[in-house]
Design a protein around this motif. Structure first.
Motif, PDB file in Angstrom:
ATOM      1  N   UNK A 108       0.832  -1.213   0.000  1.00 21.93           N
ATOM      2  CA  UNK A 108       0.000   0.000   0.000  1.00 21.93           C
ATOM      3  C   UNK A 108       0.862   1.256   0.000  1.00 21.93           C
ATOM      4  N   UNK A 109       0.344   2.297  -0.644  1.00 26.50           N
ATOM      5  CA  UNK A 109       1.078   3.565  -0.737  1.00 26.50           C
ATOM      6  C   UNK A 109       0.649   4.540   0.346  1.00 26.50           C
ATOM      7  N   UNK A 110      -0.612   4.463   0.749  1.00 27.25           N
ATOM      8  CA  UNK A 110      -1.160   5.417   1.728  1.00 27.25           C
ATOM      9  C   UNK A 110      -2.498   4.874   2.215  1.00 27.25           C
ATOM     10  N   UNK A 111      -3.105   5.597   3.131  1.00 25.96           N
ATOM     11  CA  UNK A 111      -4.431   5.233   3.664  1.00 25.96           C
ATOM     12  C   UNK A 111      -5.468   5.142   2.530  1.00 25.96           C
ATOM     13  N   UNK A 112      -5.395   6.028   1.588  1.00 22.10           N
ATOM     14  CA  UNK A 112      -6.348   6.020   0.462  1.00 22.10           C
ATOM     15  C   UNK A 112      -5.960   4.983  -0.570  1.00 22.10           C
ATOM     16  N   UNK A 113      -4.700   5.023  -0.992  1.00 24.23           N
ATOM     17  CA  UNK A 113      -4.223   4.086  -2.028  1.00 24.23           C
ATOM     18  C   UNK A 113      -3.654   2.857  -1.335  1.00 24.23           C
ATOM     19  N   UNK A 114      -4.586   2.045  -0.811  1.00 28.63           N
ATOM     20  CA  UNK A 114      -4.150   0.937   0.042  1.00 28.63           C
ATOM     21  C   UNK A 114      -4.358  -0.439  -0.593  1.00 28.63           C
ATOM     22  N   UNK A 115      -4.315  -0.469  -1.907  1.00 28.30           N
ATOM     23  CA  UNK A 115      -4.113  -1.701  -2.705  1.00 28.30           C
ATOM     24  C   UNK A 115      -5.252  -2.715  -2.780  1.00 28.30           C
ATOM     25  N   UNK A 116      -6.009  -2.887  -1.701  1.00 27.96           N
ATOM     26  CA  UNK A 116      -7.072  -3.896  -1.713  1.00 27.96           C
ATOM     27  C   UNK A 116      -8.294  -3.450  -0.918  1.00 27.96           C
ATOM     28  N   UNK A 117      -9.432  -3.987  -1.325  1.00 29.48           N
ATOM     29  CA  UNK A 117     -10.675  -3.889  -0.550  1.00 29.48           C
ATOM     30  C   UNK A 117     -11.108  -5.286  -0.187  1.00 29.48           C
ATOM     31  N   UNK A 118     -11.714  -5.462   0.984  1.00 27.09           N
ATOM     32  CA  UNK A 118     -12.332  -6.742   1.343  1.00 27.09           C
ATOM     33  C   UNK A 118     -13.607  -6.509   2.118  1.00 27.09           C
ATOM     34  N   UNK A 119     -14.633  -7.309   1.844  1.00 24.58           N
ATOM     35  CA  UNK A 119     -15.909  -7.180   2.569  1.00 24.58           C
ATOM     36  C   UNK A 119     -15.659  -7.321   4.066  1.00 24.58           C
ATOM     37  N   UNK A 120     -16.518  -6.650   4.874  1.00 24.78           N
ATOM     38  CA  UNK A 120     -16.258  -6.661   6.320  1.00 24.78           C
ATOM     39  C   UNK A 120     -17.220  -7.522   7.138  1.00 24.78           C
ATOM     40  N   UNK A 121     -18.220  -8.139   6.506  1.00 29.56           N
ATOM     41  CA  UNK A 121     -19.185  -8.969   7.251  1.00 29.56           C
ATOM     42  C   UNK A 121     -19.961  -9.833   6.246  1.00 29.56           C
ATOM     43  N   UNK A 122     -20.609 -10.907   6.724  1.00 29.63           N
ATOM     44  CA  UNK A 122     -21.348 -11.775   5.798  1.00 29.63           C
ATOM     45  C   UNK A 122     -22.411 -11.029   4.977  1.00 29.63           C
ATOM     46  N   UNK A 123     -23.119 -10.094   5.615  1.00 31.60           N
ATOM     47  CA  UNK A 123     -24.192  -9.373   4.905  1.00 31.60           C
ATOM     48  C   UNK A 123     -23.600  -8.504   3.799  1.00 31.60           C
ATOM     49  N   UNK A 124     -22.514  -7.780   4.117  1.00 34.04           N
ATOM     50  CA  UNK A 124     -21.918  -6.914   3.093  1.00 34.04           C
ATOM     51  C   UNK A 124     -21.254  -7.760   2.013  1.00 34.04           C
ATOM     52  N   UNK A 125     -20.693  -8.908   2.381  1.00 35.45           N
ATOM     53  CA  UNK A 125     -20.075  -9.783   1.370  1.00 35.45           C
ATOM     54  C   UNK A 125     -21.124 -10.216   0.350  1.00 35.45           C
ATOM     55  N   UNK A 126     -22.298 -10.615   0.810  1.00 39.28           N
ATOM     56  CA  UNK A 126     -23.346 -11.079  -0.106  1.00 39.28           C
ATOM     57  C   UNK A 126     -23.773  -9.958  -1.056  1.00 39.28           C
ATOM     58  N   UNK A 127     -23.953  -8.762  -0.512  1.00 39.25           N
ATOM     59  CA  UNK A 127     -24.377  -7.624  -1.341  1.00 39.25           C
ATOM     60  C   UNK A 127     -23.273  -7.249  -2.332  1.00 39.25           C
ATOM     61  N   UNK A 128     -22.038  -7.217  -1.861  1.00 35.57           N
ATOM     62  CA  UNK A 128     -20.918  -6.796  -2.723  1.00 35.57           C
ATOM     63  C   UNK A 128     -20.631  -7.823  -3.827  1.00 35.57           C
ATOM     64  N   UNK A 129     -20.745  -9.116  -3.498  1.00 33.07           N
ATOM     65  CA  UNK A 129     -20.543 -10.143  -4.539  1.00 33.07           C
ATOM     66  C   UNK A 129     -21.612  -9.990  -5.620  1.00 33.07           C
ATOM     67  N   UNK A 130     -22.862  -9.809  -5.188  1.00 30.70           N
ATOM     68  CA  UNK A 130     -23.969  -9.699  -6.157  1.00 30.70           C
ATOM     69  C   UNK A 130     -23.852  -8.415  -6.993  1.00 30.70           C
ATOM     70  N   UNK A 131     -23.147  -7.414  -6.475  1.00 30.51           N
ATOM     71  CA  UNK A 131     -22.961  -6.154  -7.217  1.00 30.51           C
ATOM     72  C   UNK A 131     -22.128  -6.395  -8.487  1.00 30.51           C
ATOM     73  N   UNK A 132     -21.189  -7.338  -8.425  1.00 28.18           N
ATOM     74  CA  UNK A 132     -20.263  -7.556  -9.546  1.00 28.18           C
ATOM     75  C   UNK A 132     -20.453  -8.878 -10.289  1.00 28.18           C
ATOM     76  N   UNK A 133     -21.027  -9.891  -9.632  1.00 26.65           N
ATOM     77  CA  UNK A 133     -21.044 -11.225 -10.238  1.00 26.65           C
ATOM     78  C   UNK A 133     -22.440 -11.849 -10.186  1.00 26.65           C
ATOM     79  N   UNK A 134     -22.761 -12.627 -11.227  1.00 24.92           N
ATOM     80  CA  UNK A 134     -23.964 -13.463 -11.184  1.00 24.92           C
ATOM     81  C   UNK A 134     -23.557 -14.823 -10.621  1.00 24.92           C
ATOM     82  N   UNK A 135     -24.513 -15.587 -10.151  1.00 21.57           N
ATOM     83  CA  UNK A 135     -24.235 -16.906  -9.584  1.00 21.57           C
ATOM     84  C   UNK A 135     -23.456 -17.797 -10.555  1.00 21.57           C
ATOM     85  N   UNK A 136     -23.766 -17.682 -11.844  1.00 21.84           N
ATOM     86  CA  UNK A 136     -23.111 -18.520 -12.856  1.00 21.84           C
ATOM     87  C   UNK A 136     -21.613 -18.244 -12.999  1.00 21.84           C
TER      88      UNK A 136
END
Ligand code: RTP
Ligand code: MG
Length: 140
Positions: A108-136
């Motif tokens: 990471x370069x800084x607090x803002x440019x910190x290279x990766x994002x990861x979901x923080x809880x099961x509920x947000x993971x489900x919403x975030x996965x569905x934002x980008x991917x279909x089940x297939x």
């Protein structure tokens, strides 16, 4: 512990520096399986919707512009306790506080440019996965 899936994003500061492979190696070494992955360019609107929970924070505008500035790699990671495990491999939001061996400590370069994002809880993971991917698109 249960098998979980979490949404990960390799952010523009990392794709720009050709770090996708090195970051993916960290996930795989930690026992996380990449079950879906694509390189995309977010529009400002898509970045804004993804980070809507932060819309009242002072860094929101800068964060969205950064995420839309260059390509990102969005991916789904699967494994035992994947949500917490991924956040452990990522390290603290501010790289100055990130533990040795973590992605943010190494890249990471800084607090803002910190290279990766990861979901923080099961509920947000489900919403975030569905934002980008279909089940297939999820190939476990
Ligand atoms: P992320 O959501 O990206 O996985 O990161 P996180 O949970 O560790 O951090 P969070 O509090 O959710 O903040 C989201 C992203 O906003 C940027 N940020 N900038 N300049 C600042 O004070 C500041 N604070 C947060 C970071 O890119 C952070 O990852
Ligand atoms: Mg977060």
């Amino acid at each position: 512990m249960a098998i979980e899936r979490t949404l990960s994003i390799i952010k523009p500061d990392a794709t720009r520096r050709n770090l996708t492979g090195k970051i993916n190696a960290k996930f795989e070494e930690a026992g996380l399986r990449i079950v879906a992955q694509k390189r995309i360019r977010l529009s400002l609107e898509q970045a804004g919707k993804f980070y809507e929970v932060h819309k009242d924070r002072p860094f929101y505008g800068e964060l969205c512009e950064f995420m839309a500035s260059e390509p990102v790699v969005v991916q789904v990671l699967e494994g035992e306790g994947a949500i917490a495990k991924n956040r452990e491999v990522m390290g603290a939001t501010n790289p100055a506080n990130a533990a040795d061996g973590t992605i943010r400590k190494e890249f990471a370069l800084s607090m803002g440019e910190n290279s990766v994002h990861g979901s923080d809880a099961p509920e947000t993971a489900a919403v975030e996965i569905a934002y980008f991917f279909s089940g297939l698109e999820l190939v476990g």
